[in-house]
Design a protein around this motif. Structure first.
Motif, PDB file in Angstrom:
ATOM      1  N   ALA A  53     -21.883 -33.047  65.512  1.00 11.50           N
ATOM      2  CA  ALA A  53     -21.359 -34.237  64.850  1.00 11.50           C
ATOM      3  C   ALA A  53     -20.709 -33.909  63.512  1.00 11.50           C
ATOM      4  CB  ALA A  53     -22.484 -35.248  64.664  1.00 11.50           C
ATOM      5  N   ALA A  57     -16.898 -34.498  62.549  1.00 13.19           N
ATOM      6  CA  ALA A  57     -16.553 -35.370  61.426  1.00 13.19           C
ATOM      7  C   ALA A  57     -15.659 -34.638  60.429  1.00 13.19           C
ATOM      8  CB  ALA A  57     -17.824 -35.870  60.746  1.00 13.19           C
ATOM      9  N   GLU A  58     -15.929 -33.358  60.224  1.00 15.53           N
ATOM     10  CA  GLU A  58     -15.078 -32.575  59.323  1.00 15.53           C
ATOM     11  C   GLU A  58     -13.660 -32.429  59.877  1.00 15.53           C
ATOM     12  OE1 GLU A  58     -18.311 -29.670  57.068  1.00 15.53           O
ATOM     13  OE2 GLU A  58     -17.436 -29.010  58.960  1.00 15.53           O
ATOM     14  N   HIS A  61     -12.966 -36.799  63.228  1.00 15.88           N
ATOM     15  CA  HIS A  61     -13.395 -37.673  64.314  1.00 15.88           C
ATOM     16  C   HIS A  61     -14.449 -38.667  63.838  1.00 15.88           C
ATOM     17  CE1 HIS A  61     -11.324 -35.400  67.499  1.00 15.88           C
ATOM     18  NE2 HIS A  61     -11.698 -34.310  66.860  1.00 15.88           N
ATOM     19  N   LYS A  62     -14.489 -39.814  64.472  1.00 21.22           N
ATOM     20  CA  LYS A  62     -15.521 -40.810  64.237  1.00 21.22           C
ATOM     21  C   LYS A  62     -16.659 -40.569  65.229  1.00 21.22           C
ATOM     22  CE  LYS A  62     -13.495 -42.990  60.901  1.00 21.22           C
ATOM     23  NZ  LYS A  62     -14.053 -42.955  59.519  1.00 21.22           N
ATOM     24  N   VAL A  63     -17.840 -40.323  64.705  1.00 19.47           N
ATOM     25  CA  VAL A  63     -18.960 -39.879  65.530  1.00 19.47           C
ATOM     26  C   VAL A  63     -20.180 -40.756  65.268  1.00 19.47           C
ATOM     27  CG1 VAL A  63     -20.342 -37.894  66.237  1.00 19.47           C
ATOM     28  CG2 VAL A  63     -18.080 -37.536  65.228  1.00 19.47           C
ATOM     29  N   LEU A 204     -23.452 -35.943  57.325  1.00 12.62           N
ATOM     30  CA  LEU A 204     -22.658 -36.622  58.351  1.00 12.62           C
ATOM     31  C   LEU A 204     -22.332 -38.050  57.912  1.00 12.62           C
ATOM     32  CD1 LEU A 204     -21.454 -36.928  61.214  1.00 12.62           C
ATOM     33  CD2 LEU A 204     -23.774 -37.521  61.995  1.00 12.62           C
ATOM     34  N   GLU A 205     -23.308 -38.732  57.370  1.00 11.67           N
ATOM     35  CA  GLU A 205     -23.079 -40.108  56.936  1.00 11.67           C
ATOM     36  C   GLU A 205     -22.087 -40.167  55.777  1.00 11.67           C
ATOM     37  OE1 GLU A 205     -27.353 -42.084  58.208  1.00 11.67           O
ATOM     38  OE2 GLU A 205     -27.237 -40.863  56.392  1.00 11.67           O
ATOM     39  N   LEU A 207     -19.590 -38.376  55.514  1.00  9.74           N
ATOM     40  CA  LEU A 207     -18.271 -38.204  56.124  1.00  9.74           C
ATOM     41  C   LEU A 207     -17.875 -39.384  57.015  1.00  9.74           C
ATOM     42  CD1 LEU A 207     -18.486 -34.417  57.101  1.00  9.74           C
ATOM     43  CD2 LEU A 207     -17.254 -35.418  55.168  1.00  9.74           C
ATOM     44  N   GLY A 208     -18.675 -40.417  57.029  1.00 10.98           N
ATOM     45  CA  GLY A 208     -18.339 -41.603  57.807  1.00 10.98           C
ATOM     46  C   GLY A 208     -19.023 -41.702  59.152  1.00 10.98           C
ATOM     47  N   GLY A 209     -19.872 -40.739  59.500  1.00 12.55           N
ATOM     48  CA  GLY A 209     -20.594 -40.792  60.763  1.00 12.55           C
ATOM     49  C   GLY A 209     -21.762 -41.764  60.697  1.00 12.55           C
ATOM     50  N   SER A 388     -17.534 -28.660  69.073  1.00  5.27           N
ATOM     51  CA  SER A 388     -16.500 -29.408  68.342  1.00  5.27           C
ATOM     52  C   SER A 388     -15.121 -28.825  68.605  1.00  5.27           C
ATOM     53  CB  SER A 388     -16.812 -29.389  66.836  1.00  5.27           C
ATOM     54  OG  SER A 388     -16.526 -28.152  66.231  1.00  5.27           O
TER      55      SER A 388
END
Length: 435
Positions: A53, A57-58, A61-63, A204-205, A207-209, A388
């Protein structure tokens, strides 16, 4: 808590380990409720799932990650915390089975997992007591020769981080007369494994995950245009599904169940040892021996000896972990006879018959990775990056592992445990006899 969670994770809380007692503060993340559409759904918030994930995300991608208990509840939050390079199956074994080309490809990757961990720790400021180097300890001259051969083989594939040490030099690292020598891997290391997992989830969070906890997946639907991961209270419909449940995926995906077998291993943590801690391990290095059923140990940040070992095929817990591990601990360190043990816990890893981790696709948009066979700290981080890459369109390294053959355990589910126990008894006897 729903019955699906109770079936394998109790109330979903981390087991009563030293790691849970010393974990960094972490939020309780929401359960998955209702149906949601996401680009990529990852099942499992252990190292495999979090590495996959994070790398996705890096890449922009939206995960979403869905976890049946708390982040790092399984092996990722309970393991020995050792960054030991390589797979359970040695490079020599891989070379013999699959040829020099495959061995060269694997050899170029086996130290990458450790580098990934260090990069994530540095980039995201993860506080997990990261320390350098690990030591392989030899009980016999035969094992010492095996280490010499390993050093030569790794040099053949471009790795020259190993330092052989004799019996006298061993005492500078380990205050034990049990070993005749060993080998230091200067690219190895050790850390607090649960805090690493918690830090990766937080990264991860950032980065928007999204991470859902306490949401065990009870069904995976792959028919139709989009795969769906269902829980008792919700579902994630996605373009790409990644299965990283490893030893705790259970019966959710029948195609994966015969590929691996859960095996438990145990760890104890002594009371803080004060000045005695650095007397035991003066260079603060982590150690594992070369026996088939091995011991592994290191110091915690607060000066406890963390000592692990033993296996139970099928993934059940021993009735008395302290009684099981204390004799080996006191054999290595007689000076700790009668030492108080504050924590004792067990956890499962997924064993593959070939001892090579498995990666593949069940169909065009459903990926999986599992079966690290006790070497999951580095392997899972590496496989997360490779997954990934594959999802992003580069299948080069993915295909290296996906094309390797896998075999079910002899006898199927009914006999895989007794067959494995018989094999471990034989190799354990060889260890005791020094042959």
């Amino acid at each position: 808590m729903n019955n699906a969670a109770l079936s394998y994770a109790g109330d979903g809380s981390h087991v009563a380990s030293y790691y849970a007692a010393s974990a960094n503060p972490a939020p309780e993340r929401p359960r998955l409720i209702g149906t949601h559409d996401v680009d990529i759904c990852v099942v499992g918030a252990g190292y495999s799932g979090l590495s996959t994930a994070l790398h996705l995300a890096e890449r922009g991608h939206k995960v979403a990650v869905v976890e049946g208990a708390r982040v790092g509840w399984g092996a990722s939050g309970r393991n020995g915390g050792q960054i030991v390079n390589g797979l359970n199956a040695s490079l020599g074994t891989i070379e013999k089975r699959y040829g020099t080309q495959t061995a060269a490809a694997v050899g170029s990757m086996v130290q990458e997992g450790g580098r990934i961990i260090r990069r994530l720790v540095g980039t995201y400021g993860i506080k997990c007591d990261l320390k350098e180097k690990n030591l392989f300890a030899a009980y016999t001259s035969k094992q010492l020769r095996e280490l010499e051969a390993k050093q030569a083989l790794w040099r053949k594939y471009g790795m020259d981080d190993h330092e052989l040490v004799d019996k006298t030099s061993m005492r500078r690292h380990v205050a034990s007369g049990a070993y005749v020598g060993g080998m230091i891997d200067h690219s190895g290391g050790h850390m607090h494994p649960l805090n690493l997992a918690l830090g990766e989830a937080a990264a991860l969070e950032r980065l928007g995950g999204t991470v859902y906890e306490m949401s065990p997946v009870i069904e995976v639907k792959r028919r139709g245009p989009l795969p769906v991961a269902k829980t008792s209270a919700g579902a994630l419909r996605c373009k790409t599904l990644v299965l990283c449940g490893n030893a705790y995926l259970g019966h959710v995906v029948p195609e994966l169940e015969p590929r691996v077998m859960p095996v438990s291993t145990q760890i104890v943590a002594t009371t803080p040892l004060g000045d005695r801690a650095r007397e035991l391990l003066p260079t603060d290095i982590c150690v594992e021996d070369l026996r088939y059923i091995l011991d592994y140990f290191r110091l915690s940040a607060d000066g406890r000896l963390l000592f692990g070992g033993g296996t139970v095929y099928g993934g059940t817990d021993p009735t008395d972990i302290r009684a099981k591990l204390r004799p080996n601990l006191e054999k290595v360190f007689p000076q700790l006879k009668g030492v108080r043990i504050d924590y004792a816990w067990s956890g499962n890893f997924a064993l593959s018959l070939t001892r090579v981790p498995q990666m593949g696709r069940l169909d065009a948009n459903t990926y999986f990775a599992h079966g690290y066979s006790g070497h999951g700290v580095v392997g899972s981080h590496l496989f997360g990056r490779i997954l990934s890459e594959a999802i992003d369109g580069d299948l080069t390294r993915f295909d290296t592992f996906a094309k390797l053959p896998w075999y079910p355990f002899p006898g199927g589910r009914a006999l895989r445990v007794p067959y494995s126990v018989l094999g471990s008894w034989w190799y354990g006897l060889r260890d005791r006899l020094g042959i």
